[in-house]
Motif scaffolding. Structure first.
Motif, PDB file in Angstrom:
ATOM      1  N   PRO A  19    -105.483 -12.235 -12.201  1.00 60.55           N
ATOM      2  CA  PRO A  19    -107.474 -13.111 -12.646  1.00 60.55           C
ATOM      3  C   PRO A  19    -108.231 -13.432 -12.483  1.00 60.55           C
ATOM      4  CG  PRO A  19    -104.109 -14.071 -12.810  1.00 60.55           C
ATOM      5  CD  PRO A  19    -104.110 -13.040 -11.937  1.00 60.55           C
ATOM      6  N   VAL A  78     -96.198 -15.097  -9.531  1.00 54.63           N
ATOM      7  CA  VAL A  78     -96.534 -14.357 -10.175  1.00 54.63           C
ATOM      8  C   VAL A  78     -95.511 -13.010 -10.377  1.00 54.63           C
ATOM      9  CG1 VAL A  78     -98.010 -12.397 -10.904  1.00 54.63           C
ATOM     10  CG2 VAL A  78     -98.905 -15.401 -10.185  1.00 54.63           C
ATOM     11  N   ASP A 136    -105.840 -10.852 -16.423  1.00 54.37           N
ATOM     12  CA  ASP A 136    -104.311 -10.683 -15.669  1.00 54.37           C
ATOM     13  C   ASP A 136    -104.671  -9.905 -14.117  1.00 54.37           C
ATOM     14  OD1 ASP A 136    -102.942 -13.380 -16.836  1.00 54.37           O
ATOM     15  OD2 ASP A 136    -101.518 -11.597 -17.707  1.00 54.37           O
ATOM     16  N   SER A 166    -107.024  -6.396 -19.356  1.00 56.52           N
ATOM     17  CA  SER A 166    -106.495  -7.584 -19.265  1.00 56.52           C
ATOM     18  C   SER A 166    -106.909  -8.747 -18.411  1.00 56.52           C
ATOM     19  CB  SER A 166    -104.356  -7.213 -18.793  1.00 56.52           C
ATOM     20  OG  SER A 166    -104.168  -8.600 -18.238  1.00 56.52           O
ATOM     21  N   CYS A 169     -98.886 -17.728 -16.072  1.00 57.77           N
ATOM     22  CA  CYS A 169     -99.339 -16.224 -15.259  1.00 57.77           C
ATOM     23  C   CYS A 169     -98.339 -15.702 -15.926  1.00 57.77           C
ATOM     24  CB  CYS A 169     -99.534 -16.089 -13.688  1.00 57.77           C
ATOM     25  SG  CYS A 169    -101.009 -17.012 -12.920  1.00 57.77           S
ATOM     26  N   HIS A 170     -98.779 -14.478 -16.638  1.00 58.14           N
ATOM     27  CA  HIS A 170     -97.991 -13.468 -16.984  1.00 58.14           C
ATOM     28  C   HIS A 170     -97.257 -12.807 -15.729  1.00 58.14           C
ATOM     29  CE1 HIS A 170    -100.911 -14.216 -20.495  1.00 58.14           C
ATOM     30  NE2 HIS A 170     -99.518 -14.056 -20.673  1.00 58.14           N
ATOM     31  N   ASN A 194     -95.885  -9.625 -13.598  1.00 52.84           N
ATOM     32  CA  ASN A 194     -97.222  -8.550 -12.960  1.00 52.84           C
ATOM     33  C   ASN A 194     -96.138  -7.854 -11.855  1.00 52.84           C
ATOM     34  OD1 ASN A 194     -99.597  -8.699 -14.507  1.00 52.84           O
ATOM     35  ND2 ASN A 194    -100.239 -10.280 -13.513  1.00 52.84           N
TER      36      ASN A 194
END
Length: 763
Positions: free
Chosen positions: A665, A687, A626, A624, A720-721, A723
């Motif tokens: 990331p 995030v 990220d 990933s 941003c994903h 996390n």
């Protein structure tokens, strides 16, 4: 009519590099029809790899004849030029006593001359680190002077007149001329001779050597400067730091003397230096042990290059014969590899035993796997095929016999033939070829595997732990842990052959090897690690889960990291951003994030959660974007004293500790930079946030805290994903302190979690 004496028409000698080039007042003249110096980076890297492997073979050999390792660099063709008027242009006051035209071999000889200059430069750089108060001072001065004088004669000769007296050994027709006093840029216009002329002048005066990395230099983009940068980088990293890092890419100093006499390095026994070297005090780069290791490793290259590498020199008395010979030698096509010359023996065995054709036999099917791997199914050029052959045979013979095989064609061929002939019956011989084929199939799968779209490694998807094992394979690949190939290819054989429980066995061995490598590398350099693998195979023990795990546990105990407290004590000081490989740090952070949750009682810390609550040990997470980069929470530079001063103790550098690191990331990592705690906390909270409504408020949150983000930063944060690994950090407030005390506590908790999880992979 005179009778032609063929024997006297060609003088043929075998000489070491040093014996050939160390001839006083002799110059080498490259004729006009020869192409410019143009060795590729692949050629250079192959030479450096050959030197590394040659030295490793010397020190690891238990056979007397192998300890006499030499490296044949091919044939040179030279012709004596007795008429100085044929040299064009010419300075009559600077003609060497003897001139030889270099008809064939100028690429190799030029590269060696270039490498000799860079070895002199490295020796000088190492010598500069020694001050007069050190015990080693006098000895180092004597040793360095000896090698300096020896290396100088490889690329220069003493004309005994002019300024400087020493002149470049190699010049090119119509581009260069040997000069008594003319300016270097006037007399030497080819890139190699110009470089050597400037190097000689600098070496004899102020040591202001040509800077190969200077983009403003007119020869920056030439092969001489490009190749010089590759060699210099190799000498400064792989060679000079072999005692610290290495993946056993180069032999550390204390192993060099196991089969190599001290006289090869410094002329006579020096027990005082050996004692200092064996102290292994690497607390800084200025210790005597550190400096000695750098020097010994560098001098082993000097010794191997000058004394172990050799040429066959052919010197026809007639230049026309020399040119005909050059044409003939260069029209013979691509040389065969040792494996290609081994194949006829397999063919003969099949056809003589069964009286039918080799084609489509079991032997053919399995050997085809080897050929497909070496040629990458027809894509590989000759250079790549050669390199793959060396890599494959090196890896295969460690697994097969526990030995490090040479990169020499003749020795590779001998090992193959000896191993095959030692097998008494047809089925045993077929088994050998089958091992080779399945080994090659794994190697090809290893190279091709990238985990794209979260896919698992070829052939193991039926395992419940296929995802974990596949992620660990990606970790071992990214860490360039080549010995893992040897271990895993051996047990993958049964996966290909669909053996009972073979997939589970393979998965367990992947976990064990990854754990072994991780625990070792989280507490020390790679030095000695690969030796433990070779020792395993030398015991001629079958590689199984049952045989491997006890062996690994024993080796960890011997290293003093076999139990939790011992490992933690070392990892606390070594598992840091600047000490160990970045991939090891990434894995440590992923392990500590896997199935963990924020500790609500101790803010900023983590604790184990329910199984499956936070999956981080997966292929998807490893690849990933990220989670690609390692972020320092308290930055590496304490600008404006925004952070706890105790974090920046230069001795222990707490800011590099595991507890001060996380994953972000790439673009967000760059944006976070050296911001203060308020800004960074907003990053981490965003995030870690799963509620989209709260993410939308990021700009307002920043304004409330008096922080201004530019529009690009706002967009980065919104994209941003989610996390979860940042949840423990984001649970803090701007009023909480991010200080050394908290970082130490986080490091301690993370190490507990890491050991408890990783140790299960080898128990």
């Amino acid at each position: 009519m005179a009778v032609l004496n063929i024997k006297e028409s060609f003088i043929t000698e075998n000489k070491s590099v040093y014996d050939f080039l160390n001839q006083s007042e002799r110059g080498l003249y490259v004729p006009l029809y020869q192409r410019q110096y143009s060795w590729s980076s692949d050629n250079i890297e192959q030479l450096l790899e050959d030197i590394s492997r040659g030295i490793q073979r010397i020190v690891s050999s238990d056979k007397a004849e192998e300890a006499k390792e030499i490296r044949f660099l091919g044939t040179l063709i030279t012709v004596v030029e007795s008429d100085g008027t044929k040299i064009d242009p010419v300075d009559k006051e600077a003609i060497p006593q003897r001139i030889e035209k270099l008809i064939d071999g100028q690429q190799r000889v030029s590269t060696i001359a270039l490498m000799a200059t860079l070895l002199i430069k490295r020796i000088y750089e190492i010598k500069k680190k020694v001050n007069s108060s050190m015990r080693i001072s006098q000895s180092i001065d004597e040793i360095c002077t000896t090698w300096d004088e020896k290396l100088m004669t490889v690329f220069a000769f003493d004309l005994r007149r002019g300024n400087p007296r020493w002149k470049p050994k190699i010049i090119r027709s119509q581009s260069d001329y040997w000069t008594r006093d003319d300016d270097e840029d006037t007399a030497y216009t080819s890139e190699l001779s110009n470089y050597m002329a400037h190097f000689i002048k600098a070496h004899l005066s102020d040591k202001s050597y040509p800077v190969l990395s200077s983009k403003q230099h007119k020869f920056y983009d030439t092969s001489v400067y490009k190749n010089g940068r590759i060699i210099e980088d190799w000498l400064k990293k792989d060679v000079a730091e072999a005692h610290l890092e290495g993946e056993d890419e180069f032999v550390p100093a204390w192993e060099i003397f196991s089969n190599l006499s001290q006289s090869s390095i410094w002329e006579y026994d020096r027990p005082d230096l050996i004692e200092i070297l064996n102290d292994k005090d690497f607390s800084s780069k200025k210790t005597e042990s550190y400096i000695l290791c750098e020097l010994v490793q560098t001098l082993s290259v000097c010794h191997y290059l000058l004394d172990r590498c050799c040429f066959t020199i052919i010197q026809p008395t007639n230049e026309e014969w020399a040119f005909d010979m050059f044409q003939s030698l260069n029209a013979t096509g691509t040389p065969l590899t040792a494996l290609e010359t081994f194949k006829p023996m397999i063919v003969n065995t099949v056809e003589q035993t069964f009286k039918h054709k080799f084609k489509e036999s079991d032997n053919d099917i399995y050997f085809q796997k080897v050929e497909d791997f070496l040629s990458d199914k027809g894509k590989a050029d000759a250079q790549t095929k050669n390199r793959r052959t060396n890599d494959y045979l090196t890896s295969f013979f460690i697994a097969y016999k526990g030995i490090t095989i040479s990169s020499h064609f003749s020795l590779q061929r001998r090992e193959l033939l000896d191993a095959y002939k030692a097998l008494n019956d047809y089925n045993s011989k077929l088994g050998f070829v089958k091992k080779m084929g399945n080994y090659a199939e794994f190697y090809q799968n290893w190279i091709n595997y990238k985990g794209t779209n979260g896919s698992t490694f070829q052939g193991i998807n039926s395992s419940a732990e296929a995802d974990l094992a596949s992620m660990l394979i990606l970790f071992l690949k990214a860490s360039n842990h080549k010995m893992a190939i040897t271990m895993l290819a051996t047990t993958y054989y049964d996966v290909i052959e669909k053996g009972l429980n073979s997939i589970d066995s393979f998965v367990n061995i992947v976990k064990a090897i990854a754990a072994y490598y991780f625990l070792w590398r989280s507490t020390s350099t790679n030095s000695g690690l690969d030796t433990t693998y070779r020792e395993f195979f030398k015991q001629k023990t079958d590689l199984t889960v049952e045989s491997l795990k006890p062996y690994i546990i024993n080796k960890l105990n011997e290293k003093g990291i076999g139990c939790k407290n011992d490992w933690k004590a070392k990892a606390r000081n070594y598992l840091k951003f600047d000490s160990t490989g970045k991939e090891v740090i990434r894995l440590a952070l992923l392990i500590s994030a896997h199935d963990t949750i924020p500790d609500n009682i101790n803010k900023g810390l983590i604790k184990n959660g329910r199984e499956g609550c936070s999956k981080y040990l997966t292929v998807e997470k490893w690849i990933s974007n990220d989670l690609k980069t390692i972020e320092h929470i308290a930055p590496q530079t304490n600008k404006n004293s925004m952070w706890d001063d105790k974090m920046y103790d230069n001795q222990i550098e707490p800011y590099h500790s595991l507890g001060n690191l996380t994953l972000l990331p790439q673009d967000l990592n760059s944006s976070a930079g050296n911001r203060g705690w308020k800004e960074k906390l907003l990053y981490y909270q965003n995030v870690a946030e799963s509620d989209p409504d709260k993410i939308a408020d990021i700009e307002q949150k920043a304004l409330d805290l008096g922080v201004t983000f530019n529009p690009d930063t706002i967009q980065l944060l919104k994209k941003c994903h989610f996390n979860q690994h940042l949840s423990s950090i984001s649970s803090l407030s701007v009023d909480d302190l991010w200080d050394k005390d908290l970082v130490d506590k986080r490091t301690n908790v993370m190490l507990d979690i890491i050991w408890d999880r990783v140790s299960k992979w080898i128990l």
